[in-house]
Scaffold this motif. Structure first.
Motif, PDB file in Angstrom:
ATOM      1  N   ARG A 113       0.792  -1.312  -0.108  1.00  0.00           N
ATOM      2  CA  ARG A 113       0.095   0.085  -0.091  1.00  0.00           C
ATOM      3  C   ARG A 113       0.867   1.406  -0.058  1.00  0.00           C
ATOM      4  O   ARG A 113       1.946   1.172   0.677  1.00  0.00           O
ATOM      5  N   ASN A 182      -5.609   5.860   0.084  1.00  0.00           N
ATOM      6  CA  ASN A 182      -4.693   4.584  -0.139  1.00  0.00           C
ATOM      7  C   ASN A 182      -4.679   4.145  -1.369  1.00  0.00           C
ATOM      8  O   ASN A 182      -5.895   4.184  -2.267  1.00  0.00           O
ATOM      9  N   TYR A 184      -3.268   0.831  -3.572  1.00  0.00           N
ATOM     10  CA  TYR A 184      -2.822  -0.545  -3.651  1.00  0.00           C
ATOM     11  C   TYR A 184      -2.588  -1.258  -5.189  1.00  0.00           C
ATOM     12  O   TYR A 184      -3.308  -1.322  -5.889  1.00  0.00           O
ATOM     13  N   LEU A 196      -3.844  -4.236   3.608  1.00  0.00           N
ATOM     14  CA  LEU A 196      -3.736  -3.833   5.033  1.00  0.00           C
ATOM     15  C   LEU A 196      -4.404  -4.851   5.900  1.00  0.00           C
ATOM     16  O   LEU A 196      -5.465  -5.293   5.818  1.00  0.00           O
ATOM     17  N   HIS A 199      -7.660  -5.108  11.286  1.00  0.00           N
ATOM     18  CA  HIS A 199      -7.644  -3.993  12.365  1.00  0.00           C
ATOM     19  C   HIS A 199      -8.825  -3.519  12.345  1.00  0.00           C
ATOM     20  O   HIS A 199      -9.858  -3.662  11.799  1.00  0.00           O
ATOM     21  N   ASP A 201     -10.194   0.572  13.183  1.00  0.00           N
ATOM     22  CA  ASP A 201      -9.775   2.063  13.221  1.00  0.00           C
ATOM     23  C   ASP A 201      -9.803   2.770  14.738  1.00  0.00           C
ATOM     24  O   ASP A 201     -10.650   2.484  15.561  1.00  0.00           O
ATOM     25  N   LEU A 208     -15.562   5.465   4.155  1.00  0.00           N
ATOM     26  CA  LEU A 208     -14.732   4.949   2.952  1.00  0.00           C
ATOM     27  C   LEU A 208     -15.340   4.888   1.648  1.00  0.00           C
ATOM     28  O   LEU A 208     -16.632   4.375   1.657  1.00  0.00           O
ATOM     29  N   LEU A 216     -12.300  -4.641   0.053  1.00  0.00           N
ATOM     30  CA  LEU A 216     -12.273  -4.389   1.466  1.00  0.00           C
ATOM     31  C   LEU A 216     -13.104  -5.730   1.987  1.00  0.00           C
ATOM     32  O   LEU A 216     -14.038  -5.971   1.396  1.00  0.00           O
ATOM     33  N   HIS A 255     -11.720  -5.143  10.156  1.00  0.00           N
ATOM     34  CA  HIS A 255     -11.538  -5.199   8.612  1.00  0.00           C
ATOM     35  C   HIS A 255     -10.153  -5.392   8.121  1.00  0.00           C
ATOM     36  O   HIS A 255      -9.216  -5.235   8.855  1.00  0.00           O
ATOM     37  N   ALA A 257      -7.776  -5.155   4.020  1.00  0.00           N
ATOM     38  CA  ALA A 257      -7.862  -4.954   2.622  1.00  0.00           C
ATOM     39  C   ALA A 257      -7.030  -5.589   1.890  1.00  0.00           C
ATOM     40  O   ALA A 257      -5.714  -6.124   2.266  1.00  0.00           O
ATOM     41  N   ARG A 265      -6.104  -0.515  -7.057  1.00  0.00           N
ATOM     42  CA  ARG A 265      -7.254  -0.178  -6.198  1.00  0.00           C
ATOM     43  C   ARG A 265      -7.016   1.103  -5.566  1.00  0.00           C
ATOM     44  O   ARG A 265      -5.765   1.205  -4.961  1.00  0.00           O
ATOM     45  N   SER A 267      -8.660   3.673  -2.368  1.00  0.00           N
ATOM     46  CA  SER A 267      -9.632   3.827  -1.305  1.00  0.00           C
ATOM     47  C   SER A 267      -9.340   5.119  -0.893  1.00  0.00           C
ATOM     48  O   SER A 267      -8.338   5.712  -0.578  1.00  0.00           O
ATOM     49  N   VAL A 269     -10.488   7.699   3.021  1.00  0.00           N
ATOM     50  CA  VAL A 269     -10.955   7.520   4.028  1.00  0.00           C
ATOM     51  C   VAL A 269     -11.003   8.888   4.504  1.00  0.00           C
ATOM     52  O   VAL A 269     -10.173   9.704   4.548  1.00  0.00           O
TER      53      VAL A 269
HETATM   54  C1  OGA Z   1      -7.906   2.025   6.555  1.00  0.00           C
HETATM   55  C2  OGA Z   1      -8.538   0.959   5.973  1.00  0.00           C
HETATM   56  C3  OGA Z   1      -9.124  -0.098   4.059  1.00  0.00           C
HETATM   57  C4  OGA Z   1      -9.218   0.034   2.341  1.00  0.00           C
HETATM   58  O1  OGA Z   1      -7.450   2.980   5.934  1.00  0.00           O
HETATM   59  O2  OGA Z   1      -8.057   2.184   7.870  1.00  0.00           O
HETATM   60  O3  OGA Z   1      -9.297   0.198   6.678  1.00  0.00           O
HETATM   61  O4  OGA Z   1      -9.953  -0.619   1.790  1.00  0.00           O
HETATM   62  N1  OGA Z   1      -8.429   0.863   4.578  1.00  0.00           N
HETATM   63  O5  OGA Z   1      -8.360   0.550   2.028  1.00  0.00           O
END
Ligand code: OGA
Ligand code: NI
Length: 339
Positions: A113, A182, A184, A196, A199, A201, A208, A216, A255, A257, A265, A267, A269
């Protein structure tokens, strides 16, 4: 009336997506009559209790703003390294960070990432380039913060409290907010890389959205479920501070990723948390109702976040530093009684 940027799902006060994820309709929560609102608040409460994860529709954040935010972030990632260098060796509590993995100092950059993290409230911090990032991020932060504060009001009501109770306890008028982009890169066939790891948050609520590549996953009843969004919706993820203030009634969602074999990809947040100087503890009214009293001890959000961000990302391990350890307490008490 449904807002124009999202599809109209009709009466969605009790709706679920095709793979069973709760769907919360902001239009009903904000504009519904009192029966519709009560039903929507109950649905939201169940979503927080059973999942800690749901989607919001009719949220009023324009899709064009979401797109512009992601594009500006993409542009930043493609800048030459020397343009980003000053943000690349930043420490966990520095207001702008660009990096790889989670915290490359502790995870050895083994996660697939790239990220950009910007503190956005009480003050927005932002790299100077690309030039349109500041304006876009400011607008995006404002709109998404408003949305999460509205959700917080409804969540407070769903716990049987006044709408403003959580905001008051966490001093949300000066709430902390961070934006995270993010990226990826595709992993290549058969690599099975993790973007990821598992975890929760650290904040109160996370919003998101992603660029159409579904990677995800959310854990529900011990099983991983791929989160497939309704077009135009946001995912909402309950964070550790919601678990603490609600005295464990609402759980922070685990969750992770994954990474797609072929497609890049992205995302984006937006996360809100308490004021950094607020001491977060279970709301006393909720702790009094609970058979075992308070499940968590109080902690300053700044300290909590520093701890979570400086260690390896592992499930919701950070919560353990504030969890009241019953056996230890009981043993301690027995010891005192026999002294
Ligand atoms: C995060 C997270 C997931 C994603 O940034 O805390 O969980 O799909 N991202 O990028
Ligand atoms: Ni997360």
């Amino acid at each position: 009336m449904a807002r124009p940027d999202c599809p109209d799902f009709g009466d969605s006060a009790g709706a679920y997506s095709e793979n069973g994820i709760p769907v919360v309709d902001m239009d009903v929560l904000v504009n519904g009559d009192s029966d519709q609102r009560s039903a929507a608040i109950r649905h939201l409460g169940r979503a927080c209790e059973d999942w800690g994860f749901f989607m919001v529709i009719n949220h009023g954040v324009p899709e064009s703003l979401q797109g512009a935010t992601m594009d500006a972030c993409k542009e930043l990632f493609s800048l030459p390294t020397e343009e980003k260098a000053e943000y690349m060796d930043a420490a966990p509590m520095d207001p702008v960070r660009v990096g790889t993995g989670f915290n490359s100092a502790v995870d050895g950059a083994k996660f697939w990432r790239d990220y950009l993290k910007m503190f956005a409230h009480p003050e927005l911090h932002c790299p100077a380039k690309p030039a349109n990032l500041r304006g876009t991020a400011t607008e995006y932060a404002t709109r998404t913060r408003g949305l999460m504060l509205e959700l917080t009001t409804a969540i407070s009501e769903s716990l049987g409290l006044d709408g403003g109770r959580i905001a008051e306890a966490l001093k949300l008028e000066s709430c902390f907010q961070i934006l995270v982009g993010n990226h990826y890169p595709p992993a290549g066939p058969g690599v099975g890389a993790i973007g990821l790891p598992t975890h929760s948050d650290h904040g109160l609520l996370t919003l998101l959205f992603q660029n159409g590549v579904d990677c995800l996953q959310v854990k529900r009843s011990g099983e991983w479920l791929l989160a497939k969004p309704i077009p135009g919706s946001f995912f909402v993820i309950a964070g550790d501070q919601l678990e603490i203030v609600s005295n464990g009634r609402y759980k922070a969602a685990l969750h992770r990723a994954l990474v797609d074999d072929e497609q890049a990809r992205m995302s984006f947040v937006s996360l809100i948390g308490p004021c950094l100087d607020a001491v977060v503890e279970p709301i006393p009214e909720l702790a009094r109702e609970a058979p075992e009293g308070a499940e968590f001890r109080g902690i300053k959000y700044r300290e909590y976040m520093e701890h979570q961000q400086s260690n390896k990302l592992k499930d919701n391990a950070a919560l353990d530093i504030v969890r009241v350890q019953r056996e230890i307490l009981t043993r301690g008490l027995a010891q005192q009684l026999s002294d």
